[in-house]
Design a protein around this motif. Structure first.
Motif, PDB file in Angstrom:
ATOM      1  N   GLU A 235      14.433  24.938  14.201  1.00  0.00           N
ATOM      2  CA  GLU A 235      14.527  24.362  15.542  1.00  0.00           C
ATOM      3  C   GLU A 235      13.817  25.189  16.603  1.00  0.00           C
ATOM      4  O   GLU A 235      13.816  24.813  17.771  1.00  0.00           O
ATOM      5  CB  GLU A 235      15.994  24.211  15.932  1.00  0.00           C
ATOM      6  CG  GLU A 235      16.825  23.404  14.951  1.00  0.00           C
ATOM      7  CD  GLU A 235      16.327  21.968  14.779  1.00  0.00           C
ATOM      8  OE1 GLU A 235      15.913  21.360  15.787  1.00  0.00           O
ATOM      9  OE2 GLU A 235      16.326  21.477  13.636  1.00  0.00           O
ATOM     10  N   SER A 236      13.249  26.315  16.233  1.00  0.00           N
ATOM     11  CA  SER A 236      12.534  27.154  17.192  1.00  0.00           C
ATOM     12  C   SER A 236      11.425  27.894  16.467  1.00  0.00           C
ATOM     13  O   SER A 236      11.412  27.969  15.223  1.00  0.00           O
ATOM     14  CB  SER A 236      13.472  28.161  17.858  1.00  0.00           C
ATOM     15  OG  SER A 236      13.879  29.151  16.912  1.00  0.00           O
ATOM     16  N   ALA A 237      10.517  28.470  17.238  1.00  0.00           N
ATOM     17  CA  ALA A 237       9.422  29.235  16.647  1.00  0.00           C
ATOM     18  C   ALA A 237       9.959  30.435  15.869  1.00  0.00           C
ATOM     19  O   ALA A 237       9.515  30.715  14.749  1.00  0.00           O
ATOM     20  CB  ALA A 237       8.455  29.682  17.743  1.00  0.00           C
ATOM     21  N   GLU A 238      10.902  31.139  16.445  1.00  0.00           N
ATOM     22  CA  GLU A 238      11.480  32.306  15.772  1.00  0.00           C
ATOM     23  C   GLU A 238      12.190  31.911  14.482  1.00  0.00           C
ATOM     24  O   GLU A 238      12.062  32.576  13.454  1.00  0.00           O
ATOM     25  CB  GLU A 238      12.437  33.041  16.705  1.00  0.00           C
ATOM     26  CG  GLU A 238      11.765  33.908  17.752  1.00  0.00           C
ATOM     27  CD  GLU A 238      11.164  35.188  17.170  1.00  0.00           C
ATOM     28  OE1 GLU A 238      11.337  35.453  15.950  1.00  0.00           O
ATOM     29  OE2 GLU A 238      10.518  35.925  17.933  1.00  0.00           O
ATOM     30  N   GLU A 239      12.952  30.817  14.538  1.00  0.00           N
ATOM     31  CA  GLU A 239      13.656  30.373  13.340  1.00  0.00           C
ATOM     32  C   GLU A 239      12.664  29.913  12.274  1.00  0.00           C
ATOM     33  O   GLU A 239      12.882  30.125  11.080  1.00  0.00           O
ATOM     34  CB  GLU A 239      14.623  29.229  13.676  1.00  0.00           C
ATOM     35  CG  GLU A 239      15.472  28.811  12.485  1.00  0.00           C
ATOM     36  CD  GLU A 239      16.390  27.634  12.785  1.00  0.00           C
ATOM     37  OE1 GLU A 239      17.127  27.238  11.858  1.00  0.00           O
ATOM     38  OE2 GLU A 239      16.361  27.107  13.912  1.00  0.00           O
ATOM     39  N   THR A 240      11.564  29.318  12.699  1.00  0.00           N
ATOM     40  CA  THR A 240      10.535  28.894  11.749  1.00  0.00           C
ATOM     41  C   THR A 240       9.976  30.092  10.997  1.00  0.00           C
ATOM     42  O   THR A 240       9.862  30.080   9.763  1.00  0.00           O
ATOM     43  CB  THR A 240       9.400  28.163  12.480  1.00  0.00           C
ATOM     44  OG1 THR A 240       9.923  27.001  13.139  1.00  0.00           O
ATOM     45  CG2 THR A 240       8.308  27.730  11.519  1.00  0.00           C
ATOM     46  N   TRP A 241       9.644  31.150  11.738  1.00  0.00           N
ATOM     47  CA  TRP A 241       9.119  32.354  11.095  1.00  0.00           C
ATOM     48  C   TRP A 241      10.155  32.962  10.145  1.00  0.00           C
ATOM     49  O   TRP A 241       9.835  33.304   9.001  1.00  0.00           O
ATOM     50  CB  TRP A 241       8.698  33.374  12.148  1.00  0.00           C
ATOM     51  CG  TRP A 241       8.228  34.659  11.537  1.00  0.00           C
ATOM     52  CD1 TRP A 241       8.892  35.842  11.462  1.00  0.00           C
ATOM     53  CD2 TRP A 241       6.979  34.877  10.859  1.00  0.00           C
ATOM     54  NE1 TRP A 241       8.146  36.788  10.799  1.00  0.00           N
ATOM     55  CE2 TRP A 241       6.966  36.215  10.418  1.00  0.00           C
ATOM     56  CE3 TRP A 241       5.867  34.066  10.597  1.00  0.00           C
ATOM     57  CZ2 TRP A 241       5.884  36.772   9.725  1.00  0.00           C
ATOM     58  CZ3 TRP A 241       4.796  34.609   9.900  1.00  0.00           C
ATOM     59  CH2 TRP A 241       4.807  35.942   9.476  1.00  0.00           C
ATOM     60  N   ALA A 242      11.382  33.061  10.604  1.00  0.00           N
ATOM     61  CA  ALA A 242      12.437  33.648   9.770  1.00  0.00           C
ATOM     62  C   ALA A 242      12.651  32.829   8.498  1.00  0.00           C
ATOM     63  O   ALA A 242      12.845  33.392   7.404  1.00  0.00           O
ATOM     64  CB  ALA A 242      13.736  33.739  10.567  1.00  0.00           C
ATOM     65  N   THR A 243      12.605  31.515   8.612  1.00  0.00           N
ATOM     66  CA  THR A 243      12.808  30.645   7.451  1.00  0.00           C
ATOM     67  C   THR A 243      11.678  30.799   6.447  1.00  0.00           C
ATOM     68  O   THR A 243      11.905  30.810   5.227  1.00  0.00           O
ATOM     69  CB  THR A 243      12.929  29.176   7.901  1.00  0.00           C
ATOM     70  OG1 THR A 243      14.009  29.060   8.838  1.00  0.00           O
ATOM     71  CG2 THR A 243      13.190  28.255   6.723  1.00  0.00           C
ATOM     72  N   LEU A 244      10.459  30.935   6.937  1.00  0.00           N
ATOM     73  CA  LEU A 244       9.328  31.161   6.038  1.00  0.00           C
ATOM     74  C   LEU A 244       9.503  32.463   5.256  1.00  0.00           C
ATOM     75  O   LEU A 244       9.322  32.506   4.035  1.00  0.00           O
ATOM     76  CB  LEU A 244       8.018  31.204   6.830  1.00  0.00           C
ATOM     77  CG  LEU A 244       7.537  29.902   7.472  1.00  0.00           C
ATOM     78  CD1 LEU A 244       6.270  30.158   8.288  1.00  0.00           C
ATOM     79  CD2 LEU A 244       7.274  28.825   6.431  1.00  0.00           C
TER      80      LEU A 244
END
Length: 254
Positions: A235-244
């Motif tokens: 749901e956010s840019a930071e969460e996207t990076w962390a999920t990757l």
């Protein structure tokens, strides 16, 4: 003095006499389609190697999203821009690793979400790639992809190959037919083992679950539980990076 020798003007003017490499009519003919495929592959490949691009993070999303658009458009645009910056700073696009760059942002090169991701990379002075396609109503390349890494393709197949062949990860923001086409292309390659185990993140779960019934595919036996788990949400840019990263993104030095 008339030697009686006929003129060779007709031979000199004949299309058959042109050097093959300079004969556009020949190069654009049906029999040269395979050669044109090869040229589209080789031209982009050469420049990517010059820049040391070893791997990419591919960002898909609608060309119709605008920074000042309606509804959630500004949020999607802003987070795609933020993600482009985060991935470029942390992924290895800036770092010199024996002349190689990793996790370089790669998009379809157009406006909207593509522009936002390229713009985020540009914000932190990182290179990024634009794989543009020639269309009947052609969009010009956005001004944020690195000029030397801004390509134009005629064939969707070759463009898709370049998008997939260096991808370490795929991030898909809200989009329409083109975005769905590209998403399912990569999902099918993952499902069939034609590409390495790269993480796939869909941005904005509410949007994606409203248009794709992933659970219904599982319920009807059209995909396996393993296939269903190929997709993650953020749901956010930071969460996207962390999920990757949590799902296997390869980051040099990590």
């Amino acid at each position: 003095m008339d030697t009686g020798k006929p003129s060779n003007a007709a031979q000199m003017a004949s299309p058959s006499y042109r050097l093959a490499v300079l004969d556009q009519d020949f190069l654009l003919g049906d029999t040269m389609r395979g050669v044109r495929f090869q040229l589209e592959y080789a031209k982009a490949e050469e420049e990517l190697r010059i820049w040391g691009v070893r791997s990419t993070i591919v960002v898909f999303g609608s060309a119709r999203v605008r920074e000042d658009g309606p509804g959630r458009h500004p949020y999607w645009y802003g987070e795609a821009r933020s993600f482009g910056a985060i991935a470029s700073q942390r992924g290895g696009a800036l770092a010199s690793n024996g002349g190689l760059r990793d996790n370089v942002i790669a998009t379809g090169g157009g406006p909207g979400i593509m522009e936002a991701a390229n713009r985020g990379a540009s914000d932190v002075d990182a290179p990024s790639i634009g794989f543009n396609i020639t269309l009947p109503h052609e969009e010009e390349p956005n001004p944020y992809s690195t000029p030397d890494l801004t390509f134009r393709f005629h064939y969707f197949a070759m463009r898709k190959m370049h998008l997939a062949m260096r991808a370490n990860a795929l991030v898909v923001f809200p989009g329409g037919f083109g975005t769905l086409d590209e998403l399912f292309e990569i999902l099918t390659l993952r499902q069939t083992g034609k590409v390495p185990a790269l993480p796939i993140v869909l941005f904005d779960k509410t949007y994606w679950r409203s248009i794709i019934k992933f659970d219904a595919l599982l319920e009807h036996g059209m995909v396996s539980e393993h296939d269903r788990k190929l997709v993650h949400f953020a749901e956010s840019a930071e969460e996207t990076w962390a999920t990757l990263v949590e799902n296997g993104l390869l980051v040099p030095g990590a």
